[in-house]
Write a protein that holds these residues in place. Structure first.
Motif, PDB file in Angstrom:
ATOM      1  N   ASN A  64      -6.624   3.405   2.273  1.00 46.87           N
ATOM      2  CA  ASN A  64      -7.943   3.392   2.341  1.00 46.87           C
ATOM      3  C   ASN A  64      -8.389   1.926   1.836  1.00 46.87           C
ATOM      4  O   ASN A  64      -7.697   1.203   1.788  1.00 46.87           O
ATOM      5  N   LYS A  65      -9.823   1.625   1.542  1.00 48.92           N
ATOM      6  CA  LYS A  65     -10.255   0.438   1.483  1.00 48.92           C
ATOM      7  C   LYS A  65      -9.827  -0.077   0.219  1.00 48.92           C
ATOM      8  O   LYS A  65      -9.527  -1.266  -0.136  1.00 48.92           O
ATOM      9  N   ASP A  66      -9.293   1.000  -0.838  1.00 47.43           N
ATOM     10  CA  ASP A  66      -9.179   0.353  -1.994  1.00 47.43           C
ATOM     11  C   ASP A  66      -7.729   0.601  -2.573  1.00 47.43           C
ATOM     12  O   ASP A  66      -7.102  -0.194  -3.632  1.00 47.43           O
ATOM     13  N   GLU A  67      -6.788   1.282  -1.915  1.00 41.52           N
ATOM     14  CA  GLU A  67      -5.399   1.762  -2.260  1.00 41.52           C
ATOM     15  C   GLU A  67      -4.458   1.954  -1.101  1.00 41.52           C
ATOM     16  O   GLU A  67      -4.962   2.218  -0.069  1.00 41.52           O
ATOM     17  N   CYS A  68      -3.206   1.756  -1.386  1.00 44.28           N
ATOM     18  CA  CYS A  68      -2.455   2.060  -0.515  1.00 44.28           C
ATOM     19  C   CYS A  68      -1.059   2.741  -1.035  1.00 44.28           C
ATOM     20  O   CYS A  68      -0.494   2.247  -2.098  1.00 44.28           O
ATOM     21  N   PHE A  69      -0.471   3.900  -0.443  1.00 42.67           N
ATOM     22  CA  PHE A  69       0.387   4.607  -1.441  1.00 42.67           C
ATOM     23  C   PHE A  69       1.299   5.032  -0.243  1.00 42.67           C
ATOM     24  O   PHE A  69       1.192   5.071   0.986  1.00 42.67           O
ATOM     25  N   TYR A  70       2.930   5.012  -0.565  1.00 42.35           N
ATOM     26  CA  TYR A  70       3.863   5.302   0.324  1.00 42.35           C
ATOM     27  C   TYR A  70       4.738   6.179  -0.385  1.00 42.35           C
ATOM     28  O   TYR A  70       4.837   6.279  -1.769  1.00 42.35           O
ATOM     29  N   SER A  71       5.224   7.217   0.327  1.00 45.44           N
ATOM     30  CA  SER A  71       6.223   8.305  -0.056  1.00 45.44           C
ATOM     31  C   SER A  71       7.557   8.541   0.607  1.00 45.44           C
ATOM     32  O   SER A  71       6.958   8.655   2.197  1.00 45.44           O
TER      33      SER A  71
END
Length: 307
Positions: free
Chosen positions: A229-236
């Motif tokens: 999203n505009k504020d975060e990036c997550f990977y799993s």
């Protein structure tokens, strides 16, 4: 309340073989029937996780009783508009020896813009401003590629929170209306943007979507999943399990996000639940939904990295 909308539902017939011998008679080890279509698959997982859900959309009049019976068994409330024809049957072939999955999806019934207008009116008569609406799956014959765009525009007038899970032009057009979240798999993403397969390539490709304020979750099968999203990036990365069917894995992810948005959970928590739900799903035959305890079992095994 959470609502799922399935415009082109299906009866999923899963046939399990040792190995498929093309051009010859094959004998199945066993088979099972489930009611499916992406939105209905989402509804099944939402219900298994203990949340109320209403399944809406279209349903073929000729075999509607079977669909209603199965939904009743799942404990899912429904409010479908019946149309002429029958709900399609999709064949899922599982080859145990090869670990290979083949889908044969039928076209199903035909609808038109009049049916769509009636459905939108029915949805708008039920939902409230803080409800979550999941729009997912293929379009039946007779509806234009801008169908999801029209639905999103009309439903946003009420202020509902919309998740869109589609592909191709239906997804591209739907994005123009600004849903809250989309969840393409990598192949579906490639139908709307030029995209490589590395995390950086994907991040760059979806930046134009994320810049519009649309949270984007990309599932990548054996390579895991990533959320932007505009504020975060997550990977799993994926959890290794014995895969019995990939049907409904993405729908299980969508179900988790629907619950997370409904309950105002942080996106990282919703993402974690989505990975656990999709992992539990692939251990089940056909489009059978995993139970809550099966999902929670994997929750603590999910590893999420900030990127």
């Amino acid at each position: 309340m959470i609502y799922t909308v399935t415009l082109n539902p299906a009866i999923d017939k899963t046939i399990v073989l040792d190995s498929l011998n093309l051009g010859h008679v094959n004998r199945s080890l066993f088979s099972r029937d489930d009611i499916g279509g992406k939105g209905i698959n989402v509804a099944k997982v939402i219900k298994k996780l203990g949340h109320n859900v209403v399944a809406m959309g279209f349903i073929g009049r000729e075999n509607s009783n079977y669909v209603y019976k199965k939904l009743y068994e799942y404990g899912i409330c429904c409010d479908f508009i019946e149309v002429d024809g029958e709900t399609r049957t999709n064949i899922k072939i599982v080859e145990e020896r090869e670990g290979r999955f083949t889908d044969i999806n039928q076209l199903g019934f035909e609808t038109d813009n009049f049916d769509l207008e009636n459905l939108i009116k029915r949805i708008k008569s039920r939902v409230n401003s803080n409800d979550v609406v999941v729009l997912s799956g293929s379009l039946p014959k007779g509806l234009n590629v801008d169908t999801y765009k029209i639905m999103i525009e009309k439903l946003k007038e009420i202020g509902v929170k919309i998740i869109l899970d589609a592909e191709g032009e239906a997804l591209r057009k739907g994005i123009e209306a600004g849903p809250l979240l989309i969840k393409p798999n990598l192949n579906e993403l490639k139908t709307i943007v030029n995209c490589g397969e590395s995390l950086e390539d994907i991040k760059k490709a979806v930046s134009v979507i994320v810049d519009k304020g649309i949270t984007t979750v990309v599932s990548m099968g054996e390579k895991g999943a990533i959320l932007f999203n505009k504020d975060e990036c997550f990977y799993s990365k994926p959890i290794k399990v014995d895969v019995k069917s990939t049907v409904g894995a993405g729908d299980s992810m969508v179900a988790a996000f629907a619950i997370g948005i409904h309950d105002n959970l942080p996106f990282e928590e919703s993402f974690r639940l989505s990975i656990a739900a999709s992992t539990a799903k692939v251990t089940k035959e056909g489009s059978q939904a995993p139970d809550r305890n099966e999902i929670l079992k994997y929750l603590e095994l999910v590893e999420i990295q900030r990127r």
